[in-house]
Design an enzyme around this catalytic site. Sequence first.
Site, PDB file in Angstrom:
ATOM      1  N   ASP A  51       0.837  -1.205   0.000  1.00 56.18           N
ATOM      2  CA  ASP A  51       0.000   0.000   0.000  1.00 56.18           C
ATOM      3  C   ASP A  51       0.866   1.247   0.000  1.00 56.18           C
ATOM      4  O   ASP A  51       1.694   1.452   0.886  1.00 56.18           O
ATOM      5  CB  ASP A  51      -0.897   0.019   1.244  1.00 56.18           C
ATOM      6  N   TYR A  56       2.812   9.956  -0.448  1.00 58.17           N
ATOM      7  CA  TYR A  56       3.855   9.372   0.403  1.00 58.17           C
ATOM      8  C   TYR A  56       5.273   9.699  -0.083  1.00 58.17           C
ATOM      9  O   TYR A  56       6.149   8.845  -0.145  1.00 58.17           O
ATOM     10  CB  TYR A  56       3.699   7.849   0.502  1.00 58.17           C
ATOM     11  N   LEU A 193       0.107  -0.489  14.426  1.00 59.22           N
ATOM     12  CA  LEU A 193       1.039  -0.450  15.568  1.00 59.22           C
ATOM     13  C   LEU A 193       0.967   0.908  16.259  1.00 59.22           C
ATOM     14  O   LEU A 193       1.864   1.255  17.039  1.00 59.22           O
ATOM     15  CB  LEU A 193       2.481  -0.727  15.093  1.00 59.22           C
ATOM     16  N   ARG A 214       6.170  11.829  13.938  1.00 60.51           N
ATOM     17  CA  ARG A 214       5.823  11.619  15.342  1.00 60.51           C
ATOM     18  C   ARG A 214       6.355  12.721  16.246  1.00 60.51           C
ATOM     19  O   ARG A 214       5.877  12.904  17.365  1.00 60.51           O
ATOM     20  CB  ARG A 214       6.331  10.244  15.801  1.00 60.51           C
ATOM     21  N   GLN A 272      12.134  -5.869  10.415  1.00 57.80           N
ATOM     22  CA  GLN A 272      10.780  -5.559  10.912  1.00 57.80           C
ATOM     23  C   GLN A 272       9.750  -6.378  10.130  1.00 57.80           C
ATOM     24  O   GLN A 272       8.775  -6.891  10.702  1.00 57.80           O
ATOM     25  CB  GLN A 272      10.496  -4.052  10.777  1.00 57.80           C
TER      26      GLN A 272
END
Length: 302
Positions: A51, A56, A193, A214, A272
């Site tokens: 995706d 992005y 997550l 973040r 990951q």
Amino acid sequence: MEYRQLGSDGPQVPVLGLGAWPIGGGMGHVDERVAINTIRAAIDSGITLLDTAQAYRTSEATVGVALRDGYRDRCFLATKASSDYSREGILSSLEDSLRALDVDYVDLYQIHNWKPEYPIEATMETMARLQEQGKARYIGVSNYGAAQMAQALKTARFGSNQVRYSMFDRQIEVQDVPFCEQEGIGILVHSPLAKGLLTGVYTPAHRFPQDDERSRFPRFQGDAFARYLTVADRLQEIALDGGLNLVQLAIAWALRLPAITCVLVGAKNPSQVQDHAGAAGVVLGDEELARISEILSDAPQD
Ligand SMILES: NC(=O)c1ccc[n+]([C@@H]2O[C@H](COP(=O)([O-])OP(=O)(O)OC[C@H]3O[C@@H](n4cnc5c(N)ncnc54)[C@H](OP(=O)(O)O)[C@@H]3O)[C@@H](O)[C@H]2O)c1
């Protein structure tokens, strides 16, 4: 890898997908070579739904490079129109995406979010046209609530809604999940997550760099950050008791609902991705789910 059907008349897709926002650089810089290896590691591990989105940053172009050497034929490629949802805006967004991804068609084309200035009918008419032309095998929406989905269905049949869902973000359970179940619309989960709150990696003293989104999110600052991490630590104990890590528990928890077709998990490196693959096939028992529910009743509400 387990597969589920994307909506009542859609294709079979894997329950795990790779979210390609982090490799675009939105959560801190990722080296292009590492990003390409991450995408290929996902496909090699059976995480074949990718995706991305027009918005992005470098993600679509990097995905395009990663999909050379036969990888394109092995994946289900989803992207989104991200800003201008007028007819002209959507048509040119898709052309830009096809160019960046270096493909002739995408498997799923989505409208990134609902914006009141663009009438849903006209947006969906354009999306249906793109499907007829074969430039998008399937069409979907993202971040639509039940009311917007009902309106969109009046114009065109679409197969999926991509929405935020995690142990810390359960708003869709009230109206949107039941609506999707009733109408046979698949759900692609984003941010499972909680963008890293549910990984067991961070301590309250951690400071995110400026180029990581973040660093600007209230949940990742001060008291709120500490409170989320305290709850995450308690969830991690349940994960460890079951032989999992917190990331795997968070993924398996989202997949406990049959209405969830696929969990899109962001990753920045192949290791990951390997972790995510370990969540495939994990089924949480009633006792674990009850313990999780109890802990989540102490989670901050923001
Ligand atoms: N439609 C929408 O509006 C929308 C919005 C957001 C996202 N999305 C989609 O959903 C996808 C997933 O969401 P997301 O990427 O924003 O957030 P996420 O999946 O909740 O979190 C991804 C981040 O968690 C950390 N992480 C991942 N696997 C890990 C592991 N095994 N161990 C430790 N840390 C790990 C990584 O960041 P660190 O290592 O830096 O902590 C990674 O960038 C996106 O990539 C995108 O495709 C869509």
